[in-house]
Write an enzyme that holds these catalytic residues in place. Structure first.
Site, PDB file in Angstrom:
ATOM      1  N   HIS A 198       0.808  -1.223   0.000  1.00 58.90           N
ATOM      2  CA  HIS A 198       0.000   0.000   0.000  1.00 58.90           C
ATOM      3  C   HIS A 198       0.844   1.278   0.000  1.00 58.90           C
ATOM      4  O   HIS A 198       0.348   2.343  -0.317  1.00 58.90           O
ATOM      5  CB  HIS A 198      -1.015  -0.002   1.151  1.00 58.90           C
ATOM      6  N   HIS A 260       7.794  -2.407   2.037  1.00 60.55           N
ATOM      7  CA  HIS A 260       7.598  -0.949   2.017  1.00 60.55           C
ATOM      8  C   HIS A 260       8.926  -0.194   1.904  1.00 60.55           C
ATOM      9  O   HIS A 260       9.081   0.703   1.069  1.00 60.55           O
ATOM     10  CB  HIS A 260       6.901  -0.472   3.289  1.00 60.55           C
TER      11      HIS A 260
HETATM   12  C1  BG6 Z   1       1.454  -2.264   7.191  1.00 66.08           C
HETATM   13  C2  BG6 Z   1       2.077  -3.019   8.326  1.00 66.08           C
HETATM   14  O1  BG6 Z   1       1.765  -2.856   5.971  1.00 66.08           O
HETATM   15  O2  BG6 Z   1       1.919  -0.923   7.203  1.00 66.08           O
HETATM   16  C3  BG6 Z   1       1.761  -2.342   9.644  1.00 66.08           C
HETATM   17  O3  BG6 Z   1       1.581  -4.335   8.333  1.00 66.08           O
HETATM   18  C4  BG6 Z   1       2.143  -0.891   9.611  1.00 66.08           C
HETATM   19  O4  BG6 Z   1       2.433  -2.997  10.721  1.00 66.08           O
HETATM   20  C5  BG6 Z   1       1.580  -0.215   8.378  1.00 66.08           C
HETATM   21  O5  BG6 Z   1       1.614  -0.287  10.777  1.00 66.08           O
HETATM   22  C6  BG6 Z   1       2.101   1.187   8.226  1.00 66.08           C
HETATM   23  O6  BG6 Z   1       1.421   1.800   7.169  1.00 66.08           O
HETATM   24  P1  BG6 Z   1       1.049   3.326   7.179  1.00 66.08           P
HETATM   25  O7  BG6 Z   1       0.375   3.578   5.894  1.00 66.08           O
HETATM   26  O8  BG6 Z   1       0.153   3.541   8.381  1.00 66.08           O
HETATM   27  O9  BG6 Z   1       2.340   4.059   7.337  1.00 66.08           O
END
Ligand code: BG6
Length: 520
Positions: A198, A260
């Protein structure tokens, strides 16, 4: 044969969510779908079929989703009558996704829904389940023919949409990722696969490409001749909340770094793709992963620090240790923090360290990239504190999204002293970041049939090739796992991986509100 043209929204579609009663569905998927429903961005005839083991009916399931909408949508986004309209298209089927015997039941339910909304069998499957089911579901779908895009309709052969979205982490290590890729390849074609990360749906992450490739002034400097080091931080002030069962099996490296953070490195380091399309963009991502310099066991010990949060008193409150969280064994060695140094071994980046870190229960939630430029070759001016002032470009992914360029300016008055100043751009100037969540963007792309922002199989594989040896090293009993009190910036050993004269940049730079600050 009816062909859906590339990148167009089908007229009808059923989104099948495996893991319908799970956290991600309530927090992200349903709110994101509602955000698409509101401006009319969903297909004309659209339904959701959520699946899960819990014994709901449509009528008992919908109120839970309504509650989630009220809870997770941004202020002002929830509208009771729109929500009711949207939720009337959401259905629930109680089934066990690990049981092949339950799939004919799924097929029947889909056929009934097809009839109801006049859908020619267009389905997107979203796997929002524990990763242990990622290998089973595609095989079971294939066993009842729900994988095939060619279906037999009343008019002979019809081309239907069959796509599958798989949440990260894709694989537990290299071997399991390779095995999963094999399974998916045997049941689906690559163009049907949407491995979701994401971060790539975030406006500011996509904007890294605009910054680099829609401007003429940065790219000539974007290399080893002018850049000294790059720092990428993605930390959170939350713990693991109710995700103990998942998190303890996963840990920060699988949860954040292999996907990520690797994507952020890729976007920062990649060569300009010739065009922004799925193949050309993703080719460049893969090339970055191929260039990650493999590390020996000794190098891993010197370049990777892992940590786990311990109990603390923070902001006047007691915070429990990771090992005291629900569903976490008292002797867990799962990491909630990782910091590491890596190199991208190619012509552009030879010798430039990339420092990356992530952690739970840190002082604040912030994601940013700091590009440190080399200092001037000769120092003509004094500075107020006697320090040199190398230029920095800060790309703030979240919160207070924006870009800040740090440079030296003369202090007004007599003499010639310089100090560091900032030139700031915040997304507020463009009307702010659209309220749509990253998931809305990616769900929309998937419905449109645009896989550009999804991870291709070779990228998953190359990324695992680099990170897998770290996981292996962590199996060694004497590989340290450092504690850090909840609410701090992680174990102090993470400072040791940065070259002696430097340190991690504190993202909470005590700046004014018009700059890129973060709450502490
Ligand atoms: C997710 C993880 O993919 O990304 C989580 O599984 C994490 O542990 C999250 O909290 C962080 O995403 P964002 O968009 O809140 O920075």
């Amino acid at each position: 044969m009816q062909q859906t043209p590339a990148h167009s929204l089908p007229q009808s579609l059923i989104l099948v969510i495996f893991g319908g009663s799970g956290d991600l569905t309530k927090r992200k998927l349903i709110p994101s779908l509602y955000q698409l429903f509101k401006p009319g961005k969903l297909p004309e005839r659209f339904a959701v079929l959520a699946l899960g083991r819990t014994d709901y009916t449509d009528e008992t399931y919908r109120p839970h989703l309504d509650e989630s909408l009220q809870r997770y949508l941004a202020e002002g986004e929830y509208d009771a009558s729109l929500a009711e309209q949207f939720l009337s298209g959401v259905h629930y089927l109680s089934m066990d996704p690990s049981e092949v015997a339950d799939y004919p039941k799924l097929k029947e339910s889909l056929a009934r829904l097809d009839e109801r909304i006049a859908n020619p069998g267009n389905y997107i499957y979203y796997l929002s389940t524990p990763p242990s089911l990622y290998g089973v579901i595609p095989q079971h779908l294939a066993e009842v023919g729900l994988n095939k895009e060619e279906t037999v309709g009343p008019d002979g052969e019809t081309q239907a949409i069959r796509r599958i979205v798989i949440e990260k982490p894709f694989g537990y290590d290299l071997a399991s990722a390779l095995e999963l890729n094999e399974i998916y390849r045997s049941a689906f074609h690559e163009h049907q696969l949407y491995r979701i990360d994401h971060f790539l749906g975030k406006e500011t992450v996509q904007d890294i490409m605009a910054l680099r490739f829609a401007n003429g002034i940065f790219e000539p400097l974007w290399n080893r001749n002018y850049i000294e080091r790059v720092e990428i931080t993605a930390v959170e002030n939350m713990g693991i909340e109710s995700r103990g069962g998942f998190y303890d099996q996963t840990g920060a490296l699988r949860d954040m770094v292999q996907n990520h953070l690797a994507q952020l490195v890729a976007l920062t380091a990649m060569e300009p793709p010739v065009q922004f399309n799925a193949d050309l963009f993703r080719n460049e991502v893969v090339k970055v992963y191929q260039s990650f310099r493999p590390m020996t066991k000794e190098e891993i010990r010197g370049s990777v620090v892992r940590g786990q949060y311990t109990e603390s008193q923070w902001k006047g409150e007691h915070h429990r240790a990771y090992r005291e969280e629900d569903k976490i064994p008292a002797d867990s060695r799962t990491e909630t923090f990782v910091a590491m140094k890596l190199f991208v071994d190619n012509w552009r980046w030879q010798g430039v360290p990339f420092y990356i870190r992530t952690g739970k229960m840190m002082p604040t939630k912030v994601t940013e990239i700091v590009v440190h430029f080399k200092p001037t070759p000769h120092r003509m001016f004094t500075t107020i504190d006697g320090e040199t002032i190398p230029n920095q470009l800060i790309i703030r992914i979240q919160p207070n999204e924006g870009i800040s360029l740090k440079f030296a300016a003369k202090v007004p008055g007599s003499g010639f002293e310089v100090k560091r100043v900032s030139m700031n751009f915040t997304y507020d100037q463009l009307g702010g970041i659209a309220s749509g969540d990253a998931y809305s963007r990616l769900l929309e792309d998937c419905m449109l049939g645009d896989p550009t922002l999804f991870t291709r199989s070779d990228a998953v594989e190359m990324s695992w090739r680099f990170f897998d040896p770290i996981l292996s090293s962590w199996q060694e009993e004497d590989f340290p796992l450092y504690g850090y009190p909840a609410g701090t910036w992680g174990p102090k050993q993470s400072d040791t991986i940065i070259d002696r004269e430097h340190s991690w940049t504190n993202p909470c730079r005590n700046l004014t509100n018009s700059e890129l600050y973060c709450e502490l």
